[in-house]
Design a protein around this motif. Structure first.
Motif, PDB file in Angstrom:
ATOM      1  N   VAL A   1       0.766  -0.759   0.098  1.00 46.39           N
ATOM      2  CA  VAL A   1       0.045  -0.041  -0.451  1.00 46.39           C
ATOM      3  C   VAL A   1       1.012   0.850  -0.051  1.00 46.39           C
ATOM      4  N   ASP A   2       0.879   2.046  -0.207  1.00 48.48           N
ATOM      5  CA  ASP A   2       1.723   2.492  -0.771  1.00 48.48           C
ATOM      6  C   ASP A   2       0.482   4.538  -1.153  1.00 48.48           C
ATOM      7  N   GLY A   3       0.648   5.706  -0.749  1.00 50.92           N
ATOM      8  CA  GLY A   3       0.283   6.786  -0.939  1.00 50.92           C
ATOM      9  C   GLY A   3      -1.566   6.716  -1.011  1.00 50.92           C
ATOM     10  N   GLY A   4      -2.076   5.905   0.134  1.00 59.83           N
ATOM     11  CA  GLY A   4      -3.528   5.612   0.113  1.00 59.83           C
ATOM     12  C   GLY A   4      -4.210   4.369  -0.797  1.00 59.83           C
ATOM     13  N   LYS A   5      -2.681   3.315  -2.018  1.00 62.10           N
ATOM     14  CA  LYS A   5      -3.289   2.873  -2.931  1.00 62.10           C
ATOM     15  C   LYS A   5      -3.134   1.659  -3.125  1.00 62.10           C
ATOM     16  N   ILE A   6      -3.408   0.567  -3.309  1.00 61.67           N
ATOM     17  CA  ILE A   6      -3.500  -0.478  -3.544  1.00 61.67           C
ATOM     18  C   ILE A   6      -2.420  -0.472  -4.516  1.00 61.67           C
ATOM     19  N   ARG A   7      -0.601  -1.064  -4.847  1.00 59.41           N
ATOM     20  CA  ARG A   7       0.142  -1.048  -5.578  1.00 59.41           C
ATOM     21  C   ARG A   7       0.325  -1.592  -6.459  1.00 59.41           C
ATOM     22  N   ALA A   8       0.914  -2.844  -5.107  1.00 57.04           N
ATOM     23  CA  ALA A   8       0.411  -4.670  -5.807  1.00 57.04           C
ATOM     24  C   ALA A   8       0.524  -5.476  -4.356  1.00 57.04           C
ATOM     25  N   ILE A   9       0.023  -6.638  -5.094  1.00 56.72           N
ATOM     26  CA  ILE A   9      -0.544  -7.911  -4.309  1.00 56.72           C
ATOM     27  C   ILE A   9       0.034  -9.359  -5.326  1.00 56.72           C
ATOM     28  N   THR A  10       0.916  -9.398  -4.262  1.00 58.90           N
ATOM     29  CA  THR A  10       1.914 -10.453  -5.174  1.00 58.90           C
ATOM     30  C   THR A  10       1.756 -11.708  -4.127  1.00 58.90           C
ATOM     31  N   PRO A  11       0.856 -12.755  -4.429  1.00 62.34           N
ATOM     32  CA  PRO A  11       0.689 -14.006  -3.894  1.00 62.34           C
ATOM     33  C   PRO A  11       1.986 -14.881  -3.914  1.00 62.34           C
ATOM     34  N   GLY A  12       1.989 -16.074  -2.894  1.00 62.87           N
ATOM     35  CA  GLY A  12       2.988 -16.928  -2.592  1.00 62.87           C
ATOM     36  C   GLY A  12       4.282 -16.528  -2.093  1.00 62.87           C
TER      37      GLY A  12
END
Lengths: 368, 477, 394
Positions: free
Chosen positions: C47-58
């Protein structure tokens, strides 16, 4: 017409007839802006302070007073002498109403107020009015209206909403007020307020009401003060940014009293100007002084407390050119105290309004 | 019994009867327990100060100030105080802080303020209700959690003790208590009984009727007390008689037994029952029916607890003074007293203190032209009446401004020492606490304030509040 | 795939998530329910700057990551009713489409904090339902800026009102001369419907529609949604029949959302044929809600079985997750329940561009749970609203 008749009548409290120059000499002269001049002479002529200095004036009658001289207190709301005459209940908006007509100089309530050192009072509209009219600045001791149409009063609290009269919602209130401002012709009170020429006093109590009022003021470029705001300490940043001042009510209600103390301290720290009212609290005419003393016991500096009751109050009401401080050219509204003016243990010795002696306590052991 | 430990146990008959009443309902164990409660002897004299030798324990506190106001009008300069286990154990100019002991310094030290007319710490509806009687107790209505914000304010402003009462709407309400603002802990569970003779808007006949009702209640309580006392003395006489007869019987038992056996034999010969002679001693005196309300009020009539009566108007006050004259042992205290000036001489002569709540005068109000407003305290004091200052028992948070009320009274004519007395030593004395609080002396409880200036001056700050030796507030925390 | 490998390497390498301005975090969850149907296992959310930047599974948790068993999107209460009561509704007239809910909101009320701490990150606020047509609702975040503008999430405009007994409650006929504006229609359900129909008819037939009527025309055309509270079957019928009647008259196709549709389960067919969505109120304790509507936990399941779009609401109470759990008890799956409190209300309110699911680019409105969400033994242990921590899991 009516007002001029009232003014022509003798001032309420036995003023001295002579308008000659005189000087008061006291050990402490509190100028009102925080400055204290020691062992000073205040020279008064024609109802106006001519000079404040350490040098003895020549050719003038000198009155030695044993105590402190301070400017007369300015209460930014006092409706005791107005009864219910300041709220035109058939209509929520009467922006051009001149509230000086609500002033009854013969009301017996003024005497008590003057004997506690309050020489100038703002008479605003009642809280149930949205745009109740233009407040007047009056001198209860002299029985005179000092300045008409001084401040535009706006009621933005829940008290201004009707239960069976329109508007019943804040949305309706602000829509109505927006229409009034938009339709205000050039030179009318609301137009002058929008242009920043006349200060406004907006009544708002809860934090969200105050927040909305500040947003409204920002949108319309209004200057002046918010009256009420007991939880102003929660909104210090917004208040500072808005350039508005805060006027605290002295209500009898328990909870608000505590918050006012905390808020006054927070505003003082943030250098947001604030003032008090004497308005019909449970302590009556002493309400303003007790409110200030409560803040001082909690840590407010005595100079700041005095400023709130004098110079800052004058500035909020827009009369700082003539009232609020003891300085050359200002009105000679002076109170002689037995000790520091902000101290509750000090007694009022005498009160001068416009250079006239309007109140004098008997010597020790006053009995009625 | 007045439930604090250092008060000498007077063992009044009423107390006995109350205990009997408890026993009747709750069993002997309770009676034994209450009767067995021991009283402390007078506080032992403090040991000579030897600061170096005192070990640094958590219950120690050292205070120092440029001026210590020992009692109203009397102050000592440059003093140190040592507090141990809640009491002042040493005071002196050459006292030094022991090693490692918490030290608080300030400009002035004085006794903490006591509000003699307050409802702070009491549940709001109990304070206002009219459904109480003389046996109701304020200690049952204490609300330390619901009132915690109010009480915290009091600790900050230096009002550390309060006399609270309940049932302000009732004609005679219950037994008030003196409590500590810190946690609403009772110091004296039965401080005073309160009554109210203030009903604005009532017609004069009904107003006098109120006073008459109070007078008859007092009379009834006195009669009850007398009946109980009579019962007590009759019981004592009866027990003595029984004891005498028993000793006589013990001595002449054989002779008496022989004579009785002879009489029984004679009766049997004649075929009749022997009629036993009834002795007066067989009839045990019966106690009067226990009435808790009268028993409670009788304590006020007998002077065991003071009676605080809220009265403002002249008519009620005149009648009240008249009907209470016969009750010579009663300790009357007036509250409000806006028209008390008219009776100042009688109040001064009878030693009746007045609890004043400085308030603006309302010309044409219910007290009319007799209302001197803020000048009341000063004018009463000038006529020799003992003046106390209280916050008026209408709003819990009003107690916070007690020192401001006292200062306002000074600003309207009250002598400064009298004003300080009105909120410290005065309430302590009137409510029987002068041996514990109200002044700064060795042996007294440590209920003190450390201030940055004179106690009533508006620019003074309370630097620290010490309640029973515990630091309950410190500025800057 | 390749990108996610690089991202995961980068994330693992950096390992630091010390927030500079309080809106940058790294969160690791054993499971992430995205609300879109996808479930990520052992995922790291940046999470950066109030937004979801990336989701990395595993991937494994980084040292400074906030850890949770499950992460979902923040819940959206589609009918939060956190307004300032009667001060939020302009009762001088029964039809006030222009009144905005923004003036009737007290952001300093402690209710907002409670909502935020229990996982409700956005709330739809309407004026109090005392008017037939009360005004325009708005979606507000439950934490963050102190001004209404700062908390608004721009979405589909909706006019809000009620059909039922509530709008007629304060009105009465005058005894003699009318003494207040409450001496007016409607005083019955018929009157309430009459007001609705009258305002639509007059708007449609006005030669020069004024501002209010323009809004009503947009509502008829479907450009502005119509959010109607209708608890009981008869009121839901009234709303649906009104929509059909307006369509028959040729005025347009309204976009209808039934709020507090407690008895929507009785006659689902009419909702299906008119494509009406339903917001369900909290399940009543004794079986009956306001207006005597009968509702059970199975209501959600019936709507799901009929293919009706539904969302759950808490009415300002703070246990929307428990309502979701009750709906599961009634027969819907956890995924469906999650959708009903996240993506579906977002879609209905037109804010699904910013909130409603855990996807890169959306606002960082996330709930960190200590177990499977909506179980009675699970509760939110961390809540982020716009990247700020409303509830701190540490």
């Amino acid at each position: 017409m009516l007002i001029s008749c009232l003014i022509a009548a003798a001032p309420l409290l036995g003023a001295t007839a002579a308008d000659d120059a005189f000087a008061l000499r006291a050990s402490h002269v509190h100028v009102g802006n925080g400055q204290v001049v020691l062992d000073a002479f205040v020279v008064v002529e024609d109802g106006v302070v001519k000079s404040v200095s350490n040098n003895a004036p020549r050719g003038v009658r000198v009155v030695e007073v044993d105590g402190h001289i301070a400017p007369g207190f300015i209460s930014l709301r006092e409706t005791l002498g107005a009864g219910s005459e300041n709220a035109e209940r058939t209509r929520k908006s009467t922006p051009t109403a001149d509230l000086s007509f609500a002033f009854d100089p013969t009301s017996p309530n003024w005497k008590g107020l003057v004997s506690e050192g309050v020489t100038t009072v703002l008479l605003p509209a009642g809280n149930s009015q949205i745009a109740g009219g233009q407040a007047a600045i009056v001198s209860p001791a002299a029985g005179e209206v000092l300045k008409r149409n001084a401040v535009v009063t706006l009621g933005l609290s829940r008290a201004a909403l009707g239960s069976s009269t329109a508007p019943t919602s804040f949305a309706g209130l602000y829509a109505h007020l927006g229409e009034q401002f938009a339709a205000a012709p050039e030179g009318s009170p609301l137009a002058e307020a929008k242009a920043g020429k006349v200060p406004v006093m907006m009544r708002a109590v809860t934090r969200s009401e105050v927040h909305r009022a500040l947003e409204f003021a920002a949108a319309y470029g209004l200057k002046g003060a918010v009256i009420g705001a007991p939880e102003a300490d929660d909104l210090v940043d917004e208040l500072k940014a808005s350039g508005l001042a805060v006027v605290f009510e002295s209500k009898a209600a328990p909870a608000s009293s505590k918050d006012v103390v905390k808020s006054a301290l927070a505003l003082s720290k943030a250098e947001v100007p604030f003032a008090f009212t004497s308005d019909a609290g449970s302590q009556g005419p002493l309400g303003m002084r007790m409110q200030a003393a409560a803040c001082m016991r909690a840590g407010l500096d005595a100079g700041a407390a005095l400023r709130a009751m004098t110079a800052d109050a004058a500035r909020i009401a827009g009369v700082d050119a003539t009232h609020g401080t003891i300085a050359t050219g200002r009105a000679a509204d002076l109170v002689v105290w037995s000790g520091p003016p902000t101290d509750l243990t000090s007694r009022v010795h005498s009160v001068y309004a416009g250079g006239h002696l309007v109140h004098s306590a008997h010597a020790h052991g006053a009995h009625q | 019994m007045r439930s604090y430990s250092t008060r000498p146990d007077r063992r009044s008959p009423l107390r006995r009867l109350r205990n009997l009443g408890i026993a009747l309902t709750a069993g002997a164990a309770l009676t034994a327990a209450s009767l067995a409660a021991q009283d402390d002897p007078a506080p032992e004299p403090a040991p000579e100060p030897a600061p170096e030798a005192v070990p640094a324990a958590p219950s120690l506190l050292f205070l120092r100030a440029n001026k210590v106001i020992v009692s109203p009008g009397k102050s000592l300069d440059n003093m140190g105080l040592l507090v141990r286990d809640g009491r002042i154990v040493a005071m002196g100019t050459d006292l030094a802080a022991p090693e490692g002991v918490e030290t608080i310094e300030g400009e002035v030290i004085c006794a903490a303020f006591i509000d003699p007319w307050s409802v702070a710490g009491v549940d709001a509806s109990s304070a206002r209700t009219d459904r109480v009687d003389t046996a109701s107790r304020a200690t049952d209505a204490l609300d330390p959690y619901g009132q915690d914000e109010v009480l915290d304010d009091l600790l900050e402003s230096g009002v550390l003790m309060l006399r609270v009462e309940i049932g302000s709407a009732a004609a005679v309400s219950g037994v008030g208590a003196v409590i500590r603002a810190d946690g609403a802990v009772p110091v004296l569970a039965d401080a005073a009984i309160s009554a109210r003779l203030y009903a604005p808007g009532l017609d004069p006949v009904s107003r006098v009727g109120q006073v008459d009702r109070l007078a008859s209640a007092l009379g009834g309580a006195k009669k009850y007390a007398d009946d109980v006392a009579t019962y007590e003395s009759n019981l004592k006489t009866w027990e003595e008689e029984i004891a005498k007869k028993e000793t006589e019987l013990a001595e002449d038992f054989k002779k008496a037994k022989k004579s009785r056996d002879k009489k029984v034999k004679e009766a049997k010969e004649e075929g009749e029952e022997l009629k036993e002679k009834k002795y007066k001693e067989d009839k045990r005196p019966r106690p009067p029916k226990f009435d808790a309300k009268k028993a409670s009020l009788a304590r006020a009539v007998g002077g065991e607890v003071p009676m605080v009566i809220h009265v403002e108007q002249a008519l009620e006050l005149r009648e009240l003074l008249r009907v209470t004259r016969p009750f010579t042992r009663m300790r009357l205290v007036l509250a409000g007293g806006r028209s008390a000036l008219l009776f100042a001489d009688e109040l001064a002569e009878r030693g009746i203190p007045v609890i004043v709540t400085p308030a603006p005068s309302s010309p044409g109000g219910d007290v009319g032209e007799m209302d001197p407003g803020f000048a009341l305290a000063g004018e009463l004091s000038a006529r020799g009446v003992e003046v106390l200052i209280g916050s008026g028992a209408t709003s819990a948070s009003a107690s916070r401004d007690l020192p401001l009320l006292a200062a306002a009274a000074v600003g309207h004519g009250l002598d400064e020492d009298a004003a300080f007395h009105a909120i410290t030593a005065g309430p302590a004395r009137v409510f029987d606490l002068q041996s514990k609080v109200g002044s700064v002396r060795r042996g007294l409880h440590a209920d003190l304030l450390v201030l940055s200036g004179d106690p009533l001056s508006s620019s003074t700050r309370v630097l620290a509040s010490i309640s029973g030796g515990k630091v309950v507030h410190q500025a800057g925390n | 795939m390749f990108t996610s490998l690089i991202l995961s390497a980068a994330a693992a390498a950096s390992g630091s998530s010390v927030p500079a301005d309080g809106t940058s975090w790294t969160i690791h969850a054993d499971k992430v329910y995205t609300s879109t149907g996808k479930v990520h296992e052992s995922a790291l959310i940046v999470v950066d700057g109030g937004k979801i930047r990336a989701i990395t599974p595993g991937v494994e948790a980084t040292r400074d990551a906030l850890k949770a068993a499950v992460v979902t999107a923040g819940m959206i209460d589609a009918s939060a009713r956190l307004n300032s009561g009667t001060a939020s509704v302009e009762q001088s007239s029964e039809v006030t489409p222009l009144i905005s809910a923004e003036f009737g909101v007290d952001l300093f009320s402690p209710g907002w904090g409670r909502l935020a701490r229990t996982g409700i990150t956005s709330a739809f606020i309407t004026p109090l339902n005392q008017n037939c047509i009360g005004g325009m609702g708005m979606v507000l975040k439950t934490a963050g800026d102190r001004s209404v503008k700062g908390r608004t999430v721009e979405g589909a405009p909706m006019i809000c009102g009620a059909i039922g007994s509530q709008p007629s409650q304060r009105n009465s006929s005058a005894f003699g001369r009318p003494t207040s504006f409450f001496n007016r229609r409607p005083t019955t359900r018929m009157g309430v419907e009459w007001e609705w129909r009258k305002s639509f008819f007059e708007a449609a037939q006005a030669k020069e529609p004024d501002a209010s009527q323009k809004v009503l025309l947009d509502a008829l055309a479907g450009k502005v949604g119509v959010f109607v509270q209708a608890w009981a079957t008869q009121d839901i019928r009234t709303a649906v029949f009104l929509k059909e009647e307006m369509a028959r008259e040729g005025f347009g196709e309204m976009r209808l959302v039934i709020d507090a549709g407690a008895e929507a389960w009785r006659e689902p067919a009419m909702l299906v044929r008119t494509n009406t969505a339903v917001i369900l109120p909290p399940v009543p304790a004794q079986g009956r809600t306001t207006d005597g509507a009968l509702m059970s936990v199975e209501c959600a399941r019936v709507l799901r079985d009929n293919g009706i779009s539904f969302a759950l609401s808490g009415h300002g109470g703070s246990r929307l997750d428990l309502q979701a759990g009750l709906a599961m008890r009634g027969g819907i799956t956890r995924e469906e329940a999650l959708r009903a409190v996240t993506l579906t209300p977002a879609q209905l309110l037109g804010v699904d561009g910013r909130v409603g699911s855990v996807e890169a680019g959306k606002d960082a409105d996330l709930i960190l749970w200590n177990g499977e969400p909506f179980e009675a033994t699970t509760r939110p242990v961390g809540v982020l609203v716009g990247g700020h921590l409303a509830l701190d899991p540490r």
